[in-house]
Scaffold this active site. Structure first.
Site, PDB file in Angstrom:
ATOM      1  N   LYS A   1      47.256 -37.068 -32.474  1.00 14.01           N
ATOM      2  CA  LYS A   1      46.517 -35.819 -32.300  1.00 14.01           C
ATOM      3  C   LYS A   1      45.956 -35.443 -33.663  1.00 14.01           C
ATOM      4  CE  LYS A   1      46.754 -31.173 -30.403  1.00 14.01           C
ATOM      5  NZ  LYS A   1      45.783 -30.590 -31.317  1.00 14.01           N
TER       6      LYS A   1
ATOM      7  N   ARG B   1      33.513 -28.124 -28.773  1.00 14.26           N
ATOM      8  CA  ARG B   1      34.399 -27.778 -27.669  1.00 14.26           C
ATOM      9  C   ARG B   1      33.920 -26.519 -26.942  1.00 14.26           C
ATOM     10  NH1 ARG B   1      40.746 -26.981 -27.773  1.00 14.26           N
ATOM     11  NH2 ARG B   1      40.815 -25.374 -26.211  1.00 14.26           N
TER      12      ARG B   1
ATOM     13  N   ARG C   1      42.861 -26.976 -17.670  1.00 22.47           N
ATOM     14  CA  ARG C   1      44.046 -27.224 -18.490  1.00 22.47           C
ATOM     15  C   ARG C   1      45.173 -27.600 -17.538  1.00 22.47           C
ATOM     16  NH1 ARG C   1      45.207 -25.561 -23.379  1.00 22.47           N
ATOM     17  NH2 ARG C   1      43.670 -23.901 -23.442  1.00 22.47           N
TER      18      ARG C   1
HETATM   19  P1  AMP Z   1      44.680 -27.562 -29.153  1.00 28.48           P
HETATM   20  O1  AMP Z   1      43.372 -27.299 -29.821  1.00 28.48           O
HETATM   21  O2  AMP Z   1      45.863 -27.271 -29.988  1.00 28.48           O
HETATM   22  O3  AMP Z   1      44.749 -26.939 -27.775  1.00 28.48           O
HETATM   23  O4  AMP Z   1      44.757 -29.148 -28.881  1.00 28.48           O
HETATM   24  C1  AMP Z   1      43.797 -29.848 -28.134  1.00 28.48           C
HETATM   25  C2  AMP Z   1      42.756 -30.465 -29.045  1.00 28.48           C
HETATM   26  O5  AMP Z   1      43.283 -31.549 -29.786  1.00 28.48           O
HETATM   27  C3  AMP Z   1      41.586 -31.098 -28.326  1.00 28.48           C
HETATM   28  O6  AMP Z   1      40.650 -30.154 -27.874  1.00 28.48           O
HETATM   29  C4  AMP Z   1      41.008 -32.011 -29.389  1.00 28.48           C
HETATM   30  O7  AMP Z   1      40.114 -31.286 -30.212  1.00 28.48           O
HETATM   31  C5  AMP Z   1      42.212 -32.354 -30.251  1.00 28.48           C
HETATM   32  N1  AMP Z   1      42.616 -33.779 -30.213  1.00 28.48           N
HETATM   33  C6  AMP Z   1      43.033 -34.477 -31.279  1.00 28.48           C
HETATM   34  N2  AMP Z   1      43.357 -35.729 -30.952  1.00 28.48           N
HETATM   35  C7  AMP Z   1      43.145 -35.867 -29.628  1.00 28.48           C
HETATM   36  C8  AMP Z   1      43.322 -36.935 -28.684  1.00 28.48           C
HETATM   37  N3  AMP Z   1      43.791 -38.119 -29.050  1.00 28.48           N
HETATM   38  N4  AMP Z   1      42.986 -36.682 -27.393  1.00 28.48           N
HETATM   39  C9  AMP Z   1      42.530 -35.468 -27.003  1.00 28.48           C
HETATM   40  N5  AMP Z   1      42.359 -34.429 -27.847  1.00 28.48           N
HETATM   41  C10 AMP Z   1      42.666 -34.615 -29.153  1.00 28.48           C
END
Ligand code: AMP
Length: 592
Positions: free
Chosen positions: A252, A272, A418
């Protein structure tokens, strides 16, 4: 269609704080709208001219707007400025200035929605030297023929300060009711919206061709697809349970999510939040042309890197790339790479109904054909054991990642949703006392002492998806630097409203209320029952909601998130329940 009809509806909407009543007003409005205007009305009710991804704004400077009002109302500029200081809103200033001129009786040409929209469109499309004067003439041409009530809304539109509090979901409900008589059809409309990100186009298709046509709406290049989102899990064990024993585990990366649309040599990038961000990343755009596919939609995370060591750098580094000028220097000083993790469209066909496993295979195949050095596929492993996830997580963190994303191998791409088909496991979740939450700022208290003239505390809300409401979960006053305090005071000014927003629910009294727009990340020591906050009210105990204890701003403004992407009430409940499991001694009551 008479513009006054729209104005009347808006005035009624401003009076109500009930979502049902808002929906009802919209239904009536849609029913009265001619089919060829449905898309435009859909944009206008949200204060827009086009879907967000077009990135088209009217761009009239504030001083020009004030001059336009002065010209049309026959008052001098200093008088108009005085009214503006008093009202704090350019639309209200226009309404007031024009009323005292007695413009109710003077307007001559009847004002139609078509005329207003077309003039707005011309204002938005006027660019280059001298454009402010031309824009001013267009605005004046409208104001000269407008009643004060119309003038008030015209200026709110032009300055982007129309605040009717209508969320996408409310518009979808109203469309379903107005054109099919059944709210249950909203899901079909929502699916179409999720793949097109264009509410106006969905509305028009529904009104002109019916529900079947909406069902068959396809992915279109250069219209962004609303991103699939992840739920959080607290540890690898929970992730594995959710994945039914086998899952893709990926780094991630801590950067910015980007959706690449490519057709031959043309490439556009979307954030996004569905804004066009092609200009922020000319290097990524250029590199993407080398992807060997005629047409493709790909998703990935752009991350800043240290070119010497190849290490990933934190998200904050990317801020330097968000600028209009000096882009070339920024590209050199702040290099990035992109790690792709999904493919949603290839050579004329949507791929979102394929399983994740198959999409990943396709992605690998497309990239094998040849790409630029800065494009990679995100590191992945397929895990069947909890320990494998834990090991991969440790290596991800060692390499500068936030944690891992864990994905169900057989899941389709659920645009705009989600769910547990994708889950995120972040470093900080491993400490049960330190969950981070992304919350929406909905109110504030004035500061005292050192913070006079700034905000002392902000009221934060989580998102209730079922009811499309923002329910308060915490006040936060710590974790802010002096710069933050300045920045928040300035940024939030744009979102001030006179009373609690119709979509905000709280038992707290605040000095200032905001339109729910800005999302920030906070960390807290625990979650407790609260009589004054309304997140998860009655879900755990009758008469109580949930609240954060010892909340602290992490320094991170989540401007990549829409308010509807904030931590949900369900997530807060899940965090509370988990905490009870790991720390049964958790206090159950507090009056935060
Ligand atoms: P969050 O912003 O904390 O809700 O985490 C989701 C976000 O992680 C996604 O919208 C992407 O921008 C990011 N992300 C980073 N690595 C990945 C991955 N391997 N697959 C999907 N999302 C990822």
């Amino acid at each position: 269609m008479d513009f006054s009809l729209l104005v009347e509806t808006f005035e009624q909407m401003e009076q109500t704080s009930s979502r049902l009543a808002l929906t009802d007003h919209l239904v009536q409005l849609f029913k009265k709208t001619p089919v060829d205007l449905i898309d435009k009305i859909t944009y206008l009710i949200q204060g827009k001219l086009y879907p967000d991804y077009e990135g088209i704004e009217m761009g009239l400077a504030e001083r020009m707007a004030l001059r336009a009002i002065a010209n049309s109302s026959g008052k001098n500029l200093s008088k108009i400025e005085a009214i503006y200081r008093e009202t704090g809103d350019i639309g209200d200033t226009a309404g007031k200035a024009m009323t005292s001129k007695g413009q109710e009786t003077l307007f001559s040409e009847s004002m139609t929605v078509e005329r207003v929209y077309n003039t707005f469109d011309k204002i938005a499309r006027t660019t280059g030297p001298g454009s402010q004067d031309t824009k001013l003439r267009y605005v004046s041409s409208l104001l000269n023929d407008a009643s004060p009530r119309e003038g008030r809304y015209i200026m709110k539109f032009v300055m982007g300060s129309l605040r009717l509090g209508i969320a996408d979901y409310t518009v979808l409900d109203a469309l379903a009711l107005a054109f099919t008589g059944d709210k249950a059809n909203r899901q079909i409309l929502e699916n179409a919206y999720n793949v097109s990100s264009d509410l106006g186009a969905v509305a028009k298709l529904l009104a002109s061709k019916g529900l079947e046509a909406v069902k068959s709406l396809q992915i279109t290049l250069f219209k962004p697809i609303r991103p699939m989102l992840a739920e959080r899990v607290i540890n690898a064990g929970e992730a594995m349970e959710r994945m039914e024993g086998k899952a893709a585990v990926e780094y991630k990366l801590d950067g910015e999510r980007v959706q690449i649309h490519k057709a031959h040599d043309r490439v556009e990038l979307f954030s996004r939040r569905l804004e066009k961000i092609t200009n922020h990343y000319p290097d990524v755009t250029k590199a993407s042309t080398s992807i060997k596919a005629k047409e493709a939609i790909l998703e990935g995370e752009v991350v800043a890197v240290n070119q010497q060591t190849g290490e990933y750098l934190p998200f904050q580094e990317l801020m330097h790339r968000r600028r209009k000028h000096g882009v070339k220097e920024a590209v050199e000083s702040y290099p990035v790479v992109i790690n792709l993790f999904d493919i949603l469209y290839l050579d004329g066909k949507g791929k979102i109904d394929l399983s994740y496993q198959d999409r990943r295979k396709l992605l690998t195949r497309v990239l094998k054909n040849g790409t630029d050095q800065m494009i990679n596929i995100v590191p992945q492993m397929v895990a069947t054991k909890v320990e494998e996830i834990e090991q991969f997580m440790a290596s991800a963190i060692e390499n500068g990642c936030e944690g891992v994303m864990i994905k169900h191998l057989s899941s389709t791409y659920r645009a705009g949703a989600r769910g547990y088909a994708w889950v995120k496991l972040k470093r900080e979740y491993q400490n049960e006392l330190a969950d981070t939450l992304d919350l929406v700022i909905v109110g504030a208290l004035h500061g005292r002492g050192r913070r006079v003239g700034k905000y002392g505390a902000l009221l934060l809300a989580s998102y209730d998806h079922n009811e499309d409401m923002f329910r308060s979960v915490s006040k936060v006053g710590t974790g802010f630097t002096d710069e933050h305090l300045e920045q928040f005071y300035k940024e939030l000014e744009k979102h001030i409203i006179h009373q609690r927003h119709a979509r905000v629910d709280t038992g707290m009294e605040m000095d200032v209320w905001f339109e729910p727009k800005m999302v920030i990340e906070v960390i807290a020591s625990e979650i407790t029952l609260s009589p004054s906050h309304t997140a998860a009210k009655n879900a755990i105990r009758e008469g109580y909601g949930l609240a954060l204890r010892f909340p602290k701003f992490t320094g991170r403004i989540r401007d990549d998130k829409e308010p509807e992407d904030a931590t949900t009430v369900e997530e807060v409940i899940a965090m509370y329940k988990r905490q009870l499991k790991v720390r049964p001694e958790t206090r159950t009551e507090t009056d935060v």
